[in-house]
Design an enzyme around this catalytic site. Structure first.
Site, short mmCIF file in Angstrom:
data_model
loop_
_atom_site.label_atom_id
_atom_site.label_comp_id
_atom_site.label_asym_id
_atom_site.label_seq_id
_atom_site.Cartn_x
_atom_site.Cartn_y
_atom_site.Cartn_z
N LYS A 179 0.86 -1.18 0.00
CA LYS A 179 0.00 0.00 0.00
C LYS A 179 0.89 1.23 0.00
O LYS A 179 1.70 1.43 0.90
CB LYS A 179 -0.91 0.04 1.23
CG LYS A 179 -1.85 1.26 1.15
CD LYS A 179 -2.65 1.47 2.42
CE LYS A 179 -1.97 2.40 3.36
NZ LYS A 179 -2.54 3.74 3.49
N LYS A 221 -6.52 8.67 -2.33
CA LYS A 221 -7.74 9.34 -1.85
C LYS A 221 -8.11 10.53 -2.75
O LYS A 221 -8.25 11.67 -2.30
CB LYS A 221 -7.57 9.79 -0.40
CG LYS A 221 -7.29 8.64 0.56
CD LYS A 221 -7.30 9.09 2.01
CE LYS A 221 -7.20 7.95 3.00
NZ LYS A 221 -5.91 7.23 3.02
N ASP A 252 -11.94 15.43 -6.45
CA ASP A 252 -11.94 16.66 -7.25
C ASP A 252 -13.15 16.58 -8.19
O ASP A 252 -13.97 15.66 -8.04
CB ASP A 252 -10.61 16.78 -8.03
CG ASP A 252 -10.21 18.23 -8.29
OD1 ASP A 252 -11.08 19.01 -8.74
OD2 ASP A 252 -9.05 18.59 -8.05
N ARG A 300 3.13 -0.55 10.61
CA ARG A 300 4.25 -0.66 11.55
C ARG A 300 4.47 -2.03 12.18
O ARG A 300 5.63 -2.37 12.45
CB ARG A 300 4.12 0.43 12.61
CG ARG A 300 4.40 1.83 12.02
CD ARG A 300 3.82 2.93 12.85
NE ARG A 300 2.36 2.91 12.80
CZ ARG A 300 1.58 3.75 13.45
NH1 ARG A 300 2.11 4.69 14.22
NH2 ARG A 300 0.26 3.67 13.34
N ASP A 329 -3.10 4.38 -2.53
CA ASP A 329 -4.04 5.02 -1.60
C ASP A 329 -3.89 6.53 -1.70
O ASP A 329 -3.35 7.18 -0.82
CB ASP A 329 -3.74 4.51 -0.18
CG ASP A 329 -4.76 4.98 0.84
OD1 ASP A 329 -5.85 5.42 0.43
OD2 ASP A 329 -4.45 4.92 2.04
N THR A 358 -11.23 8.47 9.70
CA THR A 358 -11.36 8.11 11.12
C THR A 358 -10.80 9.22 12.03
O THR A 358 -10.98 9.17 13.23
CB THR A 358 -10.66 6.78 11.42
OG1 THR A 358 -9.39 6.79 10.77
CG2 THR A 358 -11.47 5.61 10.93
O1 C5P Z 1 1.24 1.38 10.86
P1 C5P Z 1 -0.22 1.08 10.76
O2 C5P Z 1 -0.55 -0.40 10.67
O3 C5P Z 1 -1.04 1.77 11.83
O4 C5P Z 1 -0.62 1.71 9.35
C1 C5P Z 1 -1.93 1.71 8.89
C2 C5P Z 1 -2.03 2.34 7.54
O5 C5P Z 1 -3.42 2.47 7.22
C3 C5P Z 1 -1.45 3.73 7.42
O6 C5P Z 1 -1.01 3.88 6.07
C4 C5P Z 1 -2.63 4.64 7.70
O7 C5P Z 1 -2.50 5.89 7.09
C5 C5P Z 1 -3.76 3.84 7.06
N1 C5P Z 1 -5.09 4.12 7.59
C6 C5P Z 1 -5.42 3.97 8.93
N2 C5P Z 1 -6.68 4.23 9.37
C7 C5P Z 1 -7.59 4.61 8.52
C8 C5P Z 1 -7.29 4.77 7.17
C9 C5P Z 1 -6.01 4.51 6.73
O8 C5P Z 1 -4.58 3.60 9.74
N3 C5P Z 1 -8.81 4.82 8.96
#
Ligand code: C5P
Length: 224
Positions: free
Chosen positions: A32, A61, A64, A205, A59, A115
């Site tokens: 992603k 998003k 426009d 992460r 991703d 979120t």
């Molecule tokens: O590191 P982590 O597992 O928290 O990363 C989650 C990924 O999903 C990040 O790229 C974050 O921007 C994305 N994301 C999220 N919550 C959302 C939408 C996207 O954590 N509601």
């Protein structure tokens, strides 16, 4: 079975992103790439990472007027993304234009309510009603516009799947049992999210910050 886990490569650093994608090529289902990576490295950077052979979820998003979004999606076609995000709030014509411009086989998925927004934030942009109501409304709009699915949290995916049985549901906020939650507030394990109806699990992460990312990814896959 192909893994439903897409690893979030959230870095502007191309060399680090390339190392991660090569290391993880055999143990995740895809990459992603979001605005952070894209703003720093552009389409050339995406093409470089795609050389690892994994499907790419762009991703970006997009949001426009319909013509601009359609032209942007057309410009992304050479990258052959497997999945692409647009904002459902762009409205029906924009969603239809995005889907029409996407390459064959590319899933176009809608972001409903970020979120990071709560009911007060929604009120301040003129949206009455709860975030959950707005998610349901925008999910219905995405479906009616011919999109493939939505991005939603693990807490929402069960209801979304009930409402839209054929939908493709992208779920972030995934943590293996016992993992560091970080800044995510509501998390689910990979198994729980799949059982609740997720189609794709976005994991950042817990894989990318692990001492051995490939081992962390294999452990998640094994738990599925
Ligand atoms: O590191 P982590 O597992 O928290 O990363 C989650 C990924 O999903 C990040 O790229 C974050 O921007 C994305 N994301 C999220 N919550 C959302 C939408 C996207 O954590 N509601």
């Amino acid at each position: 079975m192909t893994s439903p886990v897409f690893v979030a490569i959230d870095t502007p650093d191309l060399a680090r992103a390339e190392t991660l994608s090569q290391t993880l090529a055999g143990s995740v289902g895809g990459l992603k790439l979001g605005l952070e990576f894209f703003a720093a490295n552009g389409p050339t950077g995406v093409a470089r990472l795609a050389e690892a052979g994994l499907p790419v979820f762009l991703d970006l998003k997009l949001h426009d007027i319909p013509n601009t979004v359609a032209k942007a999606v057309e410009a992304l076609r050479p990258l052959a993304p497997a999945v692409l995000t647009v904002h459902a709030a762009g409205g029906r014509a924009m969603l239809e234009a995005a889907k029409a411009a996407a390459p064959d086989g590319c899933k176009v998925v809608a972001v409903t309510v970020l979120t990071s927004l709560d009911a007060t934030d929604l009120g301040s942009i003129g949206v009455a009603g709860s975030p959950a109501d707005q998610v349901a409304r925008l999910a219905d709009l995405a479906r009616a516009s011919g999109l493939d699915g939505i991005v939603c949290s693990g807490a929402e995916v069960g209801a979304a799947r009930d409402r839209w049985p054929q939908g493709y549901f992208v779920v972030p906020g995934i943590r293996p049992p016992g993992a560091d939650v970080g800044d995510q507030k509501r998390v689910m394990t990979p198994r729980e999210a799949l059982d609740a109806g997720a189609s794709m699990l976005v994991v950042g992460r817990p894989i990318t910050a692990a001492p051995d990312p490939a081992e962390a990814a294999r452990a998640i896959a094994a738990a599925l």
